[in-house]
Design an enzyme around this catalytic site. Sequence first.
Site, PDB file in Angstrom:
ATOM      1  N   ASP A 101      18.192  10.562   8.321  1.00 33.65           N
ATOM      2  CA  ASP A 101      18.189   9.480   7.202  1.00 33.65           C
ATOM      3  C   ASP A 101      19.238   8.255   7.666  1.00 33.65           C
ATOM      4  O   ASP A 101      20.316   8.698   8.011  1.00 33.65           O
ATOM      5  CB  ASP A 101      17.998   9.931   5.836  1.00 33.65           C
ATOM      6  CG  ASP A 101      17.053  10.803   5.559  1.00 33.65           C
ATOM      7  OD1 ASP A 101      15.956  10.973   6.493  1.00 33.65           O
ATOM      8  OD2 ASP A 101      17.228  11.860   4.822  1.00 33.65           O
TER       9      ASP A 101
HETATM   10  N1  URA Z   1      16.868  16.462   6.419  1.00 32.08           N
HETATM   11  C1  URA Z   1      17.128  15.552   5.711  1.00 32.08           C
HETATM   12  O1  URA Z   1      16.680  15.480   4.582  1.00 32.08           O
HETATM   13  N2  URA Z   1      17.459  14.164   6.255  1.00 32.08           N
HETATM   14  C2  URA Z   1      17.916  13.951   7.459  1.00 32.08           C
HETATM   15  O2  URA Z   1      18.453  13.048   7.691  1.00 32.08           O
HETATM   16  C3  URA Z   1      17.997  15.179   8.271  1.00 32.08           C
HETATM   17  C4  URA Z   1      17.304  16.367   7.874  1.00 32.08           C
END
Ligand code: URA
Length: 242
Positions: free
Chosen positions: A106
Amino acid sequence: MAKERLDKVLGHLGVGTRKEIHKLARAGLITVDGQVITDAAFKFDPALSRIEVAGEALVYQTFFYVMLNKPAGYVTSTRDPHGIPITALLSEEWQRSDWMPVGRLDKDTEGLLLLTTDGELLHRLTHPRWKVAKRYYVELAAPATPEDVAVFASGTLELEGEPLQPAELFIGPDPHKVELVIREGKFHQVKRMFAARGNQVTYLKRVAFGPLKLPPNLEPGAFRPLHPEEIAALYGVVGMQL
Ligand code: URA
Protein backbone atom coordinates in the site's frame (compact mmCIF):
# COMPACT_ATOMS: atom_id res chain seq x y z
CA MET A 1 13.64 -7.47 -28.30
CA ALA A 2 13.93 -3.70 -28.48
CA LYS A 3 17.13 -1.84 -29.11
CA GLU A 4 18.85 -0.49 -26.02
CA ARG A 5 21.66 1.92 -25.31
CA LEU A 6 25.10 0.41 -24.80
CA ASP A 7 25.68 2.21 -21.47
CA LYS A 8 22.37 0.91 -20.10
CA VAL A 9 23.00 -2.68 -21.19
CA LEU A 10 26.50 -2.68 -19.70
CA GLY A 11 25.25 -1.01 -16.50
CA HIS A 12 22.69 -3.81 -16.02
CA LEU A 13 25.40 -6.40 -16.57
CA GLY A 14 27.43 -4.87 -13.74
CA VAL A 15 30.29 -3.55 -15.91
CA GLY A 16 30.38 -0.26 -14.00
CA THR A 17 28.76 3.11 -13.55
CA ARG A 18 27.59 5.12 -16.53
CA LYS A 19 30.71 7.30 -16.23
CA GLU A 20 33.05 4.28 -16.17
CA ILE A 21 31.31 2.75 -19.18
CA HIS A 22 31.64 5.99 -21.16
CA LYS A 23 35.36 6.00 -20.31
CA LEU A 24 35.78 2.37 -21.46
CA ALA A 25 33.96 3.18 -24.70
CA ARG A 26 36.09 6.28 -25.38
CA ALA A 27 39.20 4.15 -24.78
CA GLY A 28 38.03 1.80 -27.57
CA LEU A 29 37.69 -1.16 -25.20
CA ILE A 30 34.11 -2.12 -26.09
CA THR A 31 33.11 -4.10 -29.17
CA VAL A 32 29.68 -5.12 -30.40
CA ASP A 33 29.81 -7.92 -33.00
CA GLY A 34 33.48 -7.19 -33.50
CA GLN A 35 33.06 -3.43 -34.14
CA VAL A 36 34.71 -1.02 -31.73
CA ILE A 37 31.97 1.24 -30.30
CA THR A 38 33.27 4.51 -28.85
CA ASP A 39 29.83 6.13 -28.42
CA ALA A 40 28.20 4.74 -25.26
CA ALA A 41 24.81 5.96 -26.54
CA PHE A 42 25.03 3.43 -29.41
CA LYS A 43 21.74 1.49 -29.73
CA PHE A 44 21.55 -2.20 -30.51
CA ASP A 45 19.67 -5.39 -29.64
CA PRO A 46 21.67 -6.98 -26.79
CA ALA A 47 19.91 -10.34 -27.13
CA LEU A 48 21.24 -10.74 -30.66
CA SER A 49 24.73 -9.29 -30.31
CA ARG A 50 28.08 -10.39 -28.96
CA ILE A 51 29.50 -7.81 -26.59
CA GLU A 52 33.12 -7.75 -25.44
CA VAL A 53 34.72 -5.48 -22.86
CA ALA A 54 38.53 -5.45 -22.92
CA GLY A 55 38.45 -8.71 -24.88
CA GLU A 56 36.10 -10.50 -22.43
CA ALA A 57 32.74 -11.67 -23.77
CA LEU A 58 29.71 -10.78 -21.62
CA VAL A 59 26.81 -13.15 -21.06
CA TYR A 60 23.56 -11.38 -21.86
CA GLN A 61 20.98 -11.55 -19.07
CA THR A 62 17.41 -12.21 -20.18
CA PHE A 63 15.68 -11.03 -17.02
CA PHE A 64 16.42 -8.39 -14.38
CA TYR A 65 15.76 -8.16 -10.66
CA VAL A 66 16.08 -5.41 -8.08
CA MET A 67 15.04 -4.96 -4.46
CA LEU A 68 13.79 -1.65 -3.11
CA ASN A 69 13.24 -0.40 0.41
CA LYS A 70 9.93 1.28 -0.32
CA PRO A 71 9.25 4.42 1.71
CA ALA A 72 5.71 5.55 2.50
CA GLY A 73 4.16 7.83 -0.12
CA TYR A 74 5.01 5.81 -3.25
CA VAL A 75 2.46 3.70 -5.12
CA THR A 76 3.28 0.11 -6.12
CA SER A 77 2.81 0.63 -9.78
CA THR A 78 5.25 1.20 -12.59
CA ARG A 79 3.22 4.06 -14.05
CA ASP A 80 0.44 5.61 -12.06
CA PRO A 81 -1.04 9.00 -12.79
CA HIS A 82 -2.38 9.15 -9.19
CA GLY A 83 0.88 9.07 -7.28
CA ILE A 84 4.65 8.72 -7.49
CA PRO A 85 5.43 5.23 -8.87
CA ILE A 86 8.05 3.13 -7.08
CA THR A 87 10.12 3.05 -10.29
CA ALA A 88 10.86 6.75 -9.66
CA LEU A 89 13.27 5.46 -6.98
CA LEU A 90 15.44 3.69 -9.59
CA SER A 91 18.43 5.48 -11.06
CA GLU A 92 18.44 6.38 -14.72
CA GLU A 93 20.36 3.34 -15.91
CA TRP A 94 17.86 1.05 -14.20
CA GLN A 95 14.80 2.63 -15.81
CA ARG A 96 13.02 0.10 -18.04
CA SER A 97 9.47 -0.11 -19.35
CA ASP A 98 9.04 -3.81 -18.47
CA TRP A 99 9.52 -3.80 -14.66
CA MET A 100 6.77 -5.60 -12.72
CA PRO A 101 6.38 -5.33 -8.92
CA VAL A 102 6.29 -8.67 -7.09
CA GLY A 103 3.17 -8.15 -5.00
CA ARG A 104 1.78 -4.80 -3.94
CA LEU A 105 2.53 -2.70 -0.91
CA ASP A 106 0.00 0.00 0.00
CA LYS A 107 1.01 3.63 -0.40
CA ASP A 108 1.62 3.96 3.36
CA THR A 109 3.42 0.57 3.68
CA GLU A 110 7.21 0.48 3.74
CA GLY A 111 9.86 -2.16 3.22
CA LEU A 112 11.01 -4.89 0.90
CA LEU A 113 9.65 -4.74 -2.62
CA LEU A 114 11.07 -6.81 -5.47
CA LEU A 115 10.85 -5.84 -9.12
CA THR A 116 11.48 -8.26 -11.95
CA THR A 117 11.03 -8.52 -15.69
CA ASP A 118 10.33 -12.30 -15.49
CA GLY A 119 6.54 -12.75 -15.65
CA GLU A 120 6.53 -16.46 -14.76
CA LEU A 121 8.67 -15.88 -11.66
CA LEU A 122 6.37 -13.02 -10.63
CA HIS A 123 3.30 -15.21 -11.13
CA ARG A 124 4.65 -18.02 -8.97
CA LEU A 125 6.02 -15.81 -6.20
CA THR A 126 2.60 -14.16 -5.78
CA HIS A 127 0.26 -17.12 -6.43
CA PRO A 128 -1.14 -18.69 -3.20
CA ARG A 129 -0.39 -22.16 -4.58
CA TRP A 130 3.32 -21.64 -3.95
CA LYS A 131 2.74 -20.40 -0.37
CA VAL A 132 5.76 -18.06 -0.43
CA ALA A 133 6.14 -16.51 3.04
CA LYS A 134 5.94 -12.73 3.39
CA ARG A 135 6.98 -11.37 6.78
CA TYR A 136 5.69 -8.04 8.08
CA TYR A 137 6.62 -5.89 11.05
CA VAL A 138 3.34 -4.44 12.34
CA GLU A 139 2.52 -1.73 14.87
CA LEU A 140 -0.97 -1.87 16.33
CA ALA A 141 -3.37 0.53 18.04
CA ALA A 142 -4.29 -2.12 20.63
CA PRO A 143 -2.12 -4.93 22.02
CA ALA A 144 -2.13 -8.23 20.13
CA THR A 145 -3.37 -11.20 22.13
CA PRO A 146 -2.73 -14.96 22.35
CA GLU A 147 -6.22 -15.36 20.84
CA ASP A 148 -5.06 -13.46 17.75
CA VAL A 149 -2.13 -15.91 17.47
CA ALA A 150 -4.52 -18.87 17.71
CA VAL A 151 -7.10 -17.49 15.26
CA PHE A 152 -4.47 -16.54 12.65
CA ALA A 153 -2.78 -19.96 13.00
CA SER A 154 -6.04 -21.89 12.74
CA GLY A 155 -6.83 -21.00 9.14
CA THR A 156 -10.42 -20.28 10.18
CA LEU A 157 -10.29 -16.51 9.65
CA GLU A 158 -12.29 -15.33 6.66
CA LEU A 159 -12.14 -12.04 4.77
CA GLU A 160 -15.43 -11.31 3.01
CA GLY A 161 -16.34 -15.00 3.02
CA GLU A 162 -12.93 -16.13 1.71
CA PRO A 163 -10.93 -18.34 4.09
CA LEU A 164 -7.33 -17.38 4.76
CA GLN A 165 -4.41 -19.75 4.98
CA PRO A 166 -2.86 -20.21 8.43
CA ALA A 167 -0.57 -17.31 9.37
CA GLU A 168 2.02 -17.00 12.14
CA LEU A 169 1.86 -14.08 14.56
CA PHE A 170 4.85 -13.36 16.80
CA ILE A 171 4.20 -11.05 19.75
CA GLY A 172 7.28 -9.33 21.19
CA PRO A 173 7.81 -7.80 24.65
CA ASP A 174 5.58 -4.89 23.59
CA PRO A 175 2.35 -6.46 22.27
CA HIS A 176 1.69 -3.37 20.13
CA LYS A 177 4.71 -4.41 18.00
CA VAL A 178 4.39 -7.78 16.29
CA GLU A 179 5.56 -9.73 13.28
CA LEU A 180 3.18 -11.58 11.01
CA VAL A 181 4.02 -14.18 8.35
CA ILE A 182 1.43 -14.75 5.62
CA ARG A 183 1.63 -17.05 2.61
CA GLU A 184 -0.76 -15.31 0.24
CA GLY A 185 -1.26 -11.68 -0.68
CA LYS A 186 -4.88 -10.58 -0.67
CA PHE A 187 -5.73 -6.90 -1.02
CA HIS A 188 -4.80 -5.02 2.20
CA GLN A 189 -4.49 -8.45 3.82
CA VAL A 190 -2.54 -7.57 6.96
CA LYS A 191 -4.66 -4.51 7.75
CA ARG A 192 -7.86 -6.47 7.15
CA MET A 193 -6.72 -9.41 9.30
CA PHE A 194 -6.17 -7.14 12.28
CA ALA A 195 -9.37 -5.21 11.54
CA ALA A 196 -11.22 -8.56 11.66
CA ARG A 197 -9.83 -8.93 15.21
CA GLY A 198 -11.10 -5.46 16.19
CA ASN A 199 -7.61 -3.95 16.01
CA GLN A 200 -5.96 -1.36 13.74
CA VAL A 201 -2.59 -1.34 12.00
CA THR A 202 -0.81 1.98 12.60
CA TYR A 203 2.47 1.11 10.82
CA LEU A 204 3.36 -1.64 8.38
CA LYS A 205 6.67 -2.70 6.90
CA ARG A 206 7.54 -5.83 4.90
CA VAL A 207 10.78 -7.24 6.29
CA ALA A 208 11.14 -10.43 4.23
CA PHE A 209 9.85 -11.96 1.02
CA GLY A 210 10.44 -15.73 0.70
CA PRO A 211 14.15 -16.35 1.21
CA LEU A 212 15.10 -12.65 0.98
CA LYS A 213 15.33 -10.33 3.99
CA LEU A 214 15.32 -6.54 3.85
CA PRO A 215 19.04 -5.75 4.30
CA PRO A 216 19.63 -3.46 7.30
CA ASN A 217 21.95 -1.25 5.21
CA LEU A 218 19.36 -0.64 2.46
CA GLU A 219 18.04 2.80 3.43
CA PRO A 220 14.38 3.75 2.80
CA GLY A 221 14.16 4.86 -0.84
CA ALA A 222 17.30 2.93 -1.85
CA PHE A 223 17.47 -0.02 -4.26
CA ARG A 224 20.04 -2.52 -5.43
CA PRO A 225 20.19 -5.33 -7.99
CA LEU A 226 19.73 -8.81 -6.52
CA HIS A 227 22.87 -10.86 -6.04
CA PRO A 228 23.16 -14.08 -8.12
CA GLU A 229 22.60 -16.28 -5.04
CA GLU A 230 19.46 -14.29 -4.13
CA ILE A 231 18.08 -14.76 -7.65
CA ALA A 232 18.80 -18.50 -7.45
CA ALA A 233 17.06 -18.70 -4.05
CA LEU A 234 13.92 -16.98 -5.44
CA TYR A 235 13.71 -19.36 -8.39
CA GLY A 236 14.35 -22.31 -6.09
CA VAL A 237 11.50 -21.45 -3.72
CA VAL A 238 8.95 -21.71 -6.56
CA GLY A 239 10.47 -24.78 -8.23
CA MET A 240 11.97 -22.99 -11.22
CA GLN A 241 15.41 -23.45 -12.73
CA LEU A 242 17.47 -20.41 -13.61
N1 URA B 1 -1.07 -6.07 3.76
C1 URA B 1 -1.59 -4.81 3.81
O1 URA B 1 -2.61 -4.58 4.42
N2 URA B 1 -0.93 -3.85 3.16
C2 URA B 1 0.23 -4.03 2.50
O2 URA B 1 0.80 -3.09 1.95
C3 URA B 1 0.75 -5.33 2.46
C4 URA B 1 0.08 -6.33 3.10
